[in-house]
Scaffold this motif. Sequence first.
Motif, mmCIF file in Angstrom:
data_model
loop_
_atom_site.group_PDB
_atom_site.id
_atom_site.type_symbol
_atom_site.label_atom_id
_atom_site.label_comp_id
_atom_site.label_asym_id
_atom_site.label_seq_id
_atom_site.Cartn_x
_atom_site.Cartn_y
_atom_site.Cartn_z
ATOM 1 N N ALA A 228 0.834 -1.212 0.000
ATOM 2 C CA ALA A 228 0.000 0.000 0.000
ATOM 3 C C ALA A 228 0.860 1.251 0.000
ATOM 4 C CB ALA A 228 -0.936 -0.015 1.205
ATOM 5 N N LEU A 229 1.931 1.235 0.787
ATOM 6 C CA LEU A 229 2.838 2.385 0.808
ATOM 7 C C LEU A 229 3.524 2.566 -0.547
ATOM 8 C CD1 LEU A 229 4.509 2.063 4.329
ATOM 9 C CD2 LEU A 229 2.750 3.699 3.582
ATOM 10 N N ILE A 230 3.878 1.443 -1.195
ATOM 11 C CA ILE A 230 4.490 1.535 -2.524
ATOM 12 C C ILE A 230 3.496 2.144 -3.524
ATOM 13 C CG2 ILE A 230 5.369 0.161 -4.449
ATOM 14 C CD1 ILE A 230 6.524 -1.763 -2.392
ATOM 15 N N SER A 231 2.224 1.765 -3.420
ATOM 16 C CA SER A 231 1.204 2.320 -4.322
ATOM 17 C C SER A 231 1.021 3.814 -4.108
ATOM 18 C CB SER A 231 -0.128 1.599 -4.108
ATOM 19 O OG SER A 231 -0.007 0.225 -4.408
ATOM 20 N N LEU A 232 1.218 4.263 -2.880
ATOM 21 C CA LEU A 232 1.029 5.684 -2.599
ATOM 22 C C LEU A 232 2.159 6.546 -3.145
ATOM 23 C CD1 LEU A 232 -0.354 5.717 1.058
ATOM 24 C CD2 LEU A 232 -1.567 6.264 -1.052
ATOM 25 N N VAL A 233 3.240 5.914 -3.603
ATOM 26 C CA VAL A 233 4.360 6.708 -4.128
ATOM 27 C C VAL A 233 3.922 7.544 -5.318
ATOM 28 C CG1 VAL A 233 6.609 6.540 -5.275
ATOM 29 C CG2 VAL A 233 6.126 5.139 -3.266
ATOM 30 N N LEU A 321 2.959 2.334 -13.958
ATOM 31 C CA LEU A 321 4.164 2.317 -13.133
ATOM 32 C C LEU A 321 3.857 1.720 -11.760
ATOM 33 C CD1 LEU A 321 7.131 3.095 -12.658
ATOM 34 C CD2 LEU A 321 6.318 5.389 -11.978
ATOM 35 N N ASN A 322 2.735 2.117 -11.201
ATOM 36 C CA ASN A 322 2.317 1.572 -9.910
ATOM 37 C C ASN A 322 2.077 0.067 -10.005
ATOM 38 O OD1 ASN A 322 1.067 1.940 -7.095
ATOM 39 N ND2 ASN A 322 -0.612 1.032 -8.250
ATOM 40 N N TYR A 323 1.490 -0.371 -11.113
ATOM 41 C CA TYR A 323 1.209 -1.800 -11.302
ATOM 42 C C TYR A 323 2.507 -2.608 -11.363
ATOM 43 C CZ TYR A 323 -0.283 -6.075 -13.660
ATOM 44 O OH TYR A 323 -0.495 -7.390 -13.987
ATOM 45 N N VAL A 324 3.500 -2.076 -12.068
ATOM 46 C CA VAL A 324 4.786 -2.776 -12.169
ATOM 47 C C VAL A 324 5.435 -2.911 -10.791
ATOM 48 C CG1 VAL A 324 7.136 -2.635 -13.086
ATOM 49 C CG2 VAL A 324 5.171 -2.138 -14.558
ATOM 50 N N LEU A 325 5.423 -1.848 -10.021
ATOM 51 C CA LEU A 325 6.025 -1.898 -8.684
ATOM 52 C C LEU A 325 5.323 -2.910 -7.792
ATOM 53 C CD1 LEU A 325 6.595 1.931 -8.049
ATOM 54 C CD2 LEU A 325 8.333 0.201 -8.604
ATOM 55 N N VAL A 326 3.985 -2.916 -7.846
ATOM 56 C CA VAL A 326 3.227 -3.847 -7.018
ATOM 57 C C VAL A 326 3.506 -5.291 -7.448
ATOM 58 C CG1 VAL A 326 0.892 -4.671 -6.487
ATOM 59 C CG2 VAL A 326 1.418 -2.229 -6.400
ATOM 60 N N GLN A 353 -8.374 -0.860 -8.998
ATOM 61 C CA GLN A 353 -9.558 -0.091 -8.622
ATOM 62 C C GLN A 353 -9.189 1.217 -7.929
ATOM 63 O OE1 GLN A 353 -12.381 -2.450 -6.424
ATOM 64 N NE2 GLN A 353 -12.358 -4.124 -7.919
ATOM 65 N N TYR A 354 -7.993 1.258 -7.353
ATOM 66 C CA TYR A 354 -7.508 2.505 -6.747
ATOM 67 C C TYR A 354 -7.013 3.485 -7.813
ATOM 68 C CZ TYR A 354 -4.019 5.556 -4.549
ATOM 69 O OH TYR A 354 -3.272 6.633 -4.161
ATOM 70 N N SER A 355 -6.325 2.959 -8.832
ATOM 71 C CA SER A 355 -5.761 3.838 -9.866
ATOM 72 C C SER A 355 -6.787 4.211 -10.932
ATOM 73 C CB SER A 355 -4.556 3.164 -10.523
ATOM 74 O OG SER A 355 -4.919 1.925 -11.108
ATOM 75 N N GLN A 356 -7.760 3.328 -11.195
ATOM 76 C CA GLN A 356 -8.756 3.635 -12.224
ATOM 77 C C GLN A 356 -9.558 4.898 -11.917
ATOM 78 O OE1 GLN A 356 -11.102 0.109 -12.802
ATOM 79 N NE2 GLN A 356 -9.608 -0.824 -14.226
ATOM 80 N N PRO A 357 -9.999 5.108 -10.664
ATOM 81 C CA PRO A 357 -10.680 6.382 -10.391
ATOM 82 C C PRO A 357 -9.804 7.596 -10.658
ATOM 83 C CG PRO A 357 -11.137 4.834 -8.639
ATOM 84 C CD PRO A 357 -10.086 4.210 -9.507
ATOM 85 N N LEU A 358 -8.500 7.467 -10.383
ATOM 86 C CA LEU A 358 -7.612 8.590 -10.669
ATOM 87 C C LEU A 358 -7.554 8.867 -12.161
ATOM 88 C CD1 LEU A 358 -4.673 7.805 -8.213
ATOM 89 C CD2 LEU A 358 -6.499 9.492 -7.931
ATOM 90 N N VAL A 359 -7.444 7.797 -12.964
ATOM 91 C CA VAL A 359 -7.439 7.965 -14.420
ATOM 92 C C VAL A 359 -8.773 8.518 -14.897
ATOM 93 C CG1 VAL A 359 -7.221 6.745 -16.623
ATOM 94 C CG2 VAL A 359 -5.746 6.127 -14.704
ATOM 95 N N TYR A 360 -9.871 8.000 -14.310
ATOM 96 C CA TYR A 360 -11.198 8.471 -14.704
ATOM 97 C C TYR A 360 -11.383 9.939 -14.353
ATOM 98 C CZ TYR A 360 -16.263 8.869 -14.914
ATOM 99 O OH TYR A 360 -17.521 9.280 -15.207
ATOM 100 N N LEU A 361 -10.965 10.316 -13.165
ATOM 101 C CA LEU A 361 -11.073 11.721 -12.775
ATOM 102 C C LEU A 361 -10.227 12.597 -13.686
ATOM 103 C CD1 LEU A 361 -10.915 11.438 -8.870
ATOM 104 C CD2 LEU A 361 -12.925 11.788 -10.312
ATOM 105 N N ALA A 362 -9.069 12.077 -14.099
ATOM 106 C CA ALA A 362 -8.240 12.836 -15.028
ATOM 107 C C ALA A 362 -8.936 13.005 -16.367
ATOM 108 C CB ALA A 362 -6.895 12.136 -15.212
#
Length: 657
Positions: A228-233, A321-326, A353-362
Amino acid sequence: MSRTRRSPDRAAAAAIPVPRRPDRSTDTGAVAGRLWRAVRGQRGLLAGTGAFAIVSVVLSAAGPLLLGRATDLVLAGAIGRQFDAGTTRAEVVDDLGAQGHGTLARMLGTVDFVPGRGIDTAALGHTLLYATLVYLGAGLCAFVQGWLANLAVQRVIRDLRQDIEVKISRVPVSYFDEHRRGDVLSRVTNDIDNLSQSLQQTLSQLVIPLFSIVGMLAAMFWVSWLLALISLVTAPLSLLVVVLIGKRAQPRYLEQWRQTGLLNGHIEEMYTGHAVVKAFGRERQAAEVFAKGNEALAETTHRAQAASSALQPAMVFLSNLNYVLVAVVGGIRIAAGALTVGDIQAFIQYSRQYSQPLVYLASMAGMVQSGLASAERIYEILDAPEQTPDPAEPNLLATPVTGRVAFEDVTFRYSPARPLIENLSLAAEPGHTVAIVGPTGAGKTTLVNLLLRFYDLDAGRITLDGVDIATLPRPLLRSCVGMVLQDTWLFGGTIADNIAYGARDATRDQIVDAARAAHADRFIRTLPAGYDTMIDDDAVLSAGEKQLLTIARAFLTDPAILVLDEATSSVDTRTEILIQQAMARLRHGRTAFVIAHRLSTIRDADTIVVMNDGAIVEQGTHDTLLAHGGAYARLHMAQFDDATTKIFMQRRTGTPA
């Protein structure tokens, strides 16, 4: 003699300015705050929207856990079949460790398998059933949440339209002198529709993504705080990208809608004056102006879209990038025996599901910025200065109103730097007709506009029956005045409704009597539906017939004061004579102000006022002014050049006949 001709390109550039690239919008934060306060007014619907969104997110967060459990069941069954029954899981793990397969032993230590047993189909079936029900519930709650959000948006837009309608009725007439009608219409229609679409698309689809970010982040910490901390980077990078690109896109959206208003203004003018454009052969120039404005609008729209469209690819890159790290760190944790395969599967789903809302909001950022730009233009109307309010304790008029009007040292200027009316005094007695003549721009129409309080005085006062009209409620004042303008105005409706516009409670007999008094009854009865004929643009009535209807409208209101501004300019000579006779009957016992350029229509006026440059230069009856040989006599001679005028002028100058 040569004539310098203005090039069409320069004319086009002057008509619709090429948009410049703005440095910044006015105050997007303040606009967003006002818009949020308007949306917040629908507290009940917003509360329901939030509640269903939370339930939907919770159920969605439970789904990956159930699917991860199903994966573990399948994996446990597949592994259990590889070992002989009769041993325990601990013995299998210990044997693998003793054989030097430490990594495999640690991985199997996290799997709940039973040696010799395959897949537990009953447990797997129940788990998949629960997952299906969870996702169905999440979808249903999301549907209800979107329905409530759309209802809240439409109520906000409804209230906003109502506020604009009330505001338009409160702004002074000078507001429309300073703003192009097409641009105002664009704000009231296009900008409102764009804001409605933006709010509907964002609010209805924004709540769940926002809650999803929080919910999925909590679930990610539940599965693995390290991942989770890695995803927050990538979160601060995402926020930085949104801010940087948003600052570039917002001013361009504002310019896009400003240019839309300019183009709509040109279209409105060209369509309204279509006959004039064709009569003077200006179709090509009008098309060139439109083409230039259309190109400018396309350019500004492209700039706005290009600026905001860069946001989604940037967010997708950060998500990958987040997906690769995870994936990398998660694989290491599985090998270390700290997580199961099902845990990693669930975490990757949460990460998506955490990153998709960010992409959608973008992806919605462009629509949000466009909506804010429209909201800014709408609030500019709502923030426009209003006409001075009526007194808190207004005066009232004695009944019946006699109609005595007095202008006392009146001073008025449209612009402080341009004098128009200075210290003008004029009295109109009840039952008298005051004709106002003079060259164009002398201030004739301004005088009656001041009487109706379309504009406020700079100095002096105007009284009605001895009461200062500034102390009267505007509706009361205007109910005493019937007005017939040179430019007719009729709304889409029946002829009877148009005649009764100023007297809503009028009966059909009263409407017919008014039409007869205005000599309109004859042509009305020739129409297919008579008084119930629908008025449709210019296809039904001529300009003269429309003017007869406006005169009938004035008859029906039975006012104490009449204002006739070139009221017979569009009728033939015979009808004009009949209308003058009818007006004479209507003016009996009433005060009438007649603005006229044709002096033949005002010979019988009790007082003729000659104005020039906002001042009264002569005042008297037709005969006395003609005998005086001044400005009125010169106007009369210019129109008629008759023997009577010549005799008066000869007597004044002493020249022989």
